[in-house]
Motif scaffolding. Structure first.
Motif, short mmCIF file in Angstrom:
data_model
loop_
_atom_site.label_atom_id
_atom_site.label_comp_id
_atom_site.label_asym_id
_atom_site.label_seq_id
_atom_site.Cartn_x
_atom_site.Cartn_y
_atom_site.Cartn_z
N LYS A 45 0.65 -1.05 0.13
CA LYS A 45 0.04 -0.55 -0.11
C LYS A 45 0.53 1.08 0.12
CE LYS A 45 -3.79 -1.88 2.57
NZ LYS A 45 -4.90 -2.36 3.48
N VAL A 46 0.29 2.56 -0.95
CA VAL A 46 1.26 4.29 -0.62
C VAL A 46 0.14 4.89 -0.55
CG1 VAL A 46 2.50 2.49 -2.64
CG2 VAL A 46 0.09 3.83 -3.27
N PRO A 47 0.72 6.25 -0.03
CA PRO A 47 -0.42 7.03 0.79
C PRO A 47 -0.97 7.14 -0.75
CG PRO A 47 2.35 7.25 1.51
CD PRO A 47 2.26 6.23 0.55
N ALA A 48 -2.64 7.64 -0.45
CA ALA A 48 -3.13 8.02 -1.85
C ALA A 48 -3.29 9.38 -1.96
CB ALA A 48 -4.54 7.51 -1.19
N PRO A 49 -2.53 10.94 -1.17
CA PRO A 49 -3.22 12.03 -1.38
C PRO A 49 -1.82 11.99 -2.77
CG PRO A 49 -3.03 11.36 1.17
CD PRO A 49 -2.68 10.50 0.57
N GLY A 50 -2.89 12.79 -3.67
CA GLY A 50 -2.02 12.69 -4.57
C GLY A 50 -1.95 12.73 -5.80
N THR A 51 -2.07 11.63 -6.17
CA THR A 51 -2.38 9.95 -6.98
C THR A 51 -3.12 10.74 -8.58
OG1 THR A 51 -4.19 8.67 -6.31
CG2 THR A 51 -1.12 8.59 -5.68
N SER A 52 -4.34 11.04 -8.37
CA SER A 52 -5.00 11.51 -9.43
C SER A 52 -4.60 12.86 -9.79
CB SER A 52 -6.47 11.28 -8.79
OG SER A 52 -6.72 12.87 -7.78
N GLN A 53 -4.28 13.81 -9.11
CA GLN A 53 -3.83 15.09 -9.94
C GLN A 53 -1.98 15.40 -10.33
OE1 GLN A 53 -4.24 17.52 -6.35
NE2 GLN A 53 -6.66 17.71 -6.09
N ARG A 54 -1.03 13.67 -10.46
CA ARG A 54 0.04 14.06 -10.27
C ARG A 54 -0.15 13.51 -11.77
NH1 ARG A 54 3.79 10.84 -11.38
NH2 ARG A 54 6.08 11.20 -11.09
N CYS A 55 0.82 14.16 -13.16
CA CYS A 55 1.35 13.78 -14.36
C CYS A 55 2.08 12.94 -14.27
CB CYS A 55 1.70 14.90 -15.11
SG CYS A 55 1.58 14.21 -16.96
N MET B 13 3.38 11.65 -16.57
CA MET B 13 4.39 12.24 -17.49
C MET B 13 5.59 12.05 -17.25
SD MET B 13 3.49 9.39 -19.90
CE MET B 13 4.46 10.07 -21.54
N CYS B 14 5.09 14.03 -16.83
CA CYS B 14 6.53 14.06 -16.55
C CYS B 14 6.37 14.84 -15.10
CB CYS B 14 5.79 16.24 -16.24
SG CYS B 14 4.50 16.71 -16.59
N GLY B 15 5.56 14.71 -14.25
CA GLY B 15 5.58 14.26 -12.60
C GLY B 15 5.10 15.35 -12.12
N PHE B 16 4.78 16.77 -12.74
CA PHE B 16 3.94 17.71 -12.56
C PHE B 16 2.66 17.41 -11.70
CE2 PHE B 16 7.53 19.76 -14.39
CZ PHE B 16 7.86 20.88 -13.87
N THR B 17 2.61 18.19 -10.43
CA THR B 17 1.34 17.79 -9.92
C THR B 17 0.48 19.48 -10.74
OG1 THR B 17 1.68 16.71 -8.31
CG2 THR B 17 -0.32 18.04 -7.51
N THR B 18 -0.36 19.64 -10.54
CA THR B 18 -0.83 21.15 -10.98
C THR B 18 -2.86 21.30 -10.35
OG1 THR B 18 -1.42 20.47 -13.42
CG2 THR B 18 0.41 22.27 -12.79
N PRO B 19 -3.82 22.07 -10.66
CA PRO B 19 -5.04 22.08 -9.75
C PRO B 19 -5.31 22.14 -11.03
CG PRO B 19 -3.24 23.47 -8.34
CD PRO B 19 -2.47 23.47 -8.94
N GLY B 20 -6.64 21.58 -10.73
CA GLY B 20 -7.29 20.83 -12.18
C GLY B 20 -7.33 20.25 -13.60
N SER B 21 -6.08 19.77 -12.92
CA SER B 21 -5.78 18.66 -14.11
C SER B 21 -6.49 17.46 -14.63
CB SER B 21 -3.88 18.20 -13.75
OG SER B 21 -3.30 18.91 -13.89
N ARG B 22 -7.32 17.46 -13.67
CA ARG B 22 -8.75 16.03 -13.47
C ARG B 22 -9.71 16.98 -13.86
NH1 ARG B 22 -8.98 10.47 -10.45
NH2 ARG B 22 -10.94 10.00 -11.52
N GLU B 23 -10.49 17.01 -15.30
CA GLU B 23 -11.32 17.46 -15.75
C GLU B 23 -12.12 16.71 -15.50
OE1 GLU B 23 -10.50 19.12 -20.03
OE2 GLU B 23 -8.87 20.39 -19.37
N SER B 24 -12.15 15.88 -15.24
CA SER B 24 -13.40 14.82 -15.29
C SER B 24 -12.93 14.32 -14.48
CB SER B 24 -14.57 15.25 -16.62
OG SER B 24 -13.67 13.97 -17.37
N GLN B 25 -14.45 12.85 -14.01
CA GLN B 25 -13.93 11.47 -13.76
C GLN B 25 -13.29 10.74 -14.49
OE1 GLN B 25 -15.04 11.07 -10.32
NE2 GLN B 25 -14.33 9.02 -10.07
N ALA B 26 -13.28 11.07 -15.77
CA ALA B 26 -12.79 10.26 -16.70
C ALA B 26 -11.65 10.46 -17.43
CB ALA B 26 -13.30 9.76 -17.43
#
Length: 423
Positions: free
Chosen positions: A344-354, A356-369
């Motif tokens: 198991k690994v920590p869950a925070p940030g896994t859905s917002q980090r890219c 490919m490049c490793g950057f985490t920027t707000p709003g990258s996940r535009e929708s559920q899919a």
């Protein structure tokens, strides 16, 4: 099991006696001083209770001893920090079950390919559906034999689960690849290699609301709706404080049978899927999700009312239906059975980090899919669940795997011990 009405009544009586035995034992244990609590004293109290209370004698003596062992093991699990303290078992919320701890009492006989016969103490010979190969007759030996059984009742009737003792060689290390898994609602299990496991049933209705009956087919959904309307109509005639009529109870039972059938289909899909994953991959990495916190209500208070309460309620139902915790439990023991391991690994940030490049920027996940990287030098876009699964695997490879829950409990207890000089 195919029980006659008389046998069903006997099995129900044993289950209620076992639940009452648990409650009496719990009451006796909690009221007794700590210095007088012991397994021998509890055993003597159970024997005396079966002599003094006639309806407790309906439960076989071995089944009563099994209740004591289960209760004592529940306290051991609590003392070790694995579970909460045992509590009373309510009549309508507790699972009706009876334990048969000795396999020699069963006298199993196979009638033909589909059915078998088993002997239940104080119930008699009962037919049961033969769904798995059992070590019976010439197949049984010291290393491969039936050691007991457990009777369990749900909305579909009484079932029997046999305990089988087998001698198996320890599996060798799994040579399969590493995989990261992201659990979701639209895609139940998304893998980091681009594959996914879907149960083939839409999670939402055409109007966008969550489908809480997705494991039922069209005819069963129509029947369920008709039964729910019938139950609401019959309930409207019941006055406050009046007992539930037999007709309303029968309708409730039919609704519960459909719900139990849907639950079995969901569990069957989970077993098949987790077995396939455990066989294919040597290292399985998942997120450590705080599911109780994720499904909290957004209703708020009177002073601070919540927003999007209906949408959050539908999401909570969808998350509960997927049963992510049960999926992780299955993957844990099945991976170990095939020589693999689950981390198991920590869950925070896994859905917002890219991924490919490793950057985490707000709003990258535009929708559920859909995930679209906001980094100007990257701009990668793809499925959000697969992106999260790749981030999960990346955290493991970077050494961010968490200590198992049992290990953390040991560490916490070790920290509470004072040094020898301070004692």
């Amino acid at each position: 099991m195919a029980l006659t009405p008389a046998q069903t009544q006997l099995a129900d009586g044993q289950a209620h006696a076992a639940r009452a035995m648990w409650n009496c034992l719990h009451d006796w244990w909690t009221m007794l001083p700590k210095e007088k609590r012991s397994l021998a004293a509890a055993d003597a109290a159970i024997r005396q209770a079966r002599k003094d209370i006639g309806w407790l004698a309906v439960l076989p003596a071995q089944a009563a001893q099994a209740v004591l062992k289960t209760y004592f093991q529940a306290w051991k699990n609590c003392w070790n920090g694995h579970t909460d303290a045992p509590t009373f078992k309510a009549r309508f919320r507790a699972v009706m079950s009876v334990d048969i701890p000795q396999g020699r009492d069963l006298q199993i006989q196979r009638v033909h390919r589909r059915w078998g016969m088993v002997n239940l103490p104080k119930v008699g010979r009962v037919r049961f559906r033969w769904t798995k190969d059992l070590p019976v007759g010439k197949k049984a030996n010291v290393d491969n034999r039936i050691t007991g059984a457990r009777l369990i009742k749900d909305a579909l009737g009484w079932h029997i689960a046999f305990r089988v003792r087998t001698l198996e060689s320890a599996p060798g290390p799994h040579e399969g690849p590493e995989i990261g898994i992201d659990a979701g609602v639209n895609i139940p299990l998304a893998l980091s290699d681009g594959n996914y496991h879907h149960h083939g049933r839409p999670a939402r209705l055409p109007d966008g609301t969550a489908d809480r009956d997705k494991w039922l087919n069209a005819d069963e959904k129509v029947k369920l709706l008709r039964l729910e309307r019938r139950a609401a109509h019959r309930k409207s005639f019941r006055k406050p404080g009046q007992k539930t009529s037999n007709r309303l109870k029968r309708t409730y039972h039919q609704i519960a049978s459909l719900r139990a059938r849907a639950k079995r289909r969901a569990a069957d899909w989970q077993h098949r899927t987790t077995t396939e994953i455990a066989r294919a991959y040597g290292v399985i990495v998942v997120e450590e999700l705080d599911i109780p916190n994720m499904i909290k209500s957004a209703r708020g208070t009177v002073e601070n009312p919540g927003k999007n309460v209906a949408q959050k309620s539908g999401l909570n139902r969808s998350i509960s239906q997927e049963a992510w915790g049960r999926t992780v439990t299955m993957l844990t023991y099945k991976a170990a059975r095939h020589g693999g391991a689950l981390h198991k690994v920590p869950a925070p940030g896994t859905s917002q980090r890219c991924s490919m490049c490793g950057f985490t920027t707000p709003g990258s996940r535009e929708s559920q899919a859909l995930f679209v990287c906001k980094n100007e030098s990257c701009g990668w876009s793809g499925n959000a669940d697969h992106n999260a699964a790749r981030n999960v695997l990346h955290l493991y490879r970077m050494g961010h795997a968490l200590i198992p829950a049992a290990g953390r409990a040991v560490v916490r207890r070790a920290r509470r011990v004072k040094p020898a000089a301070a004692r």
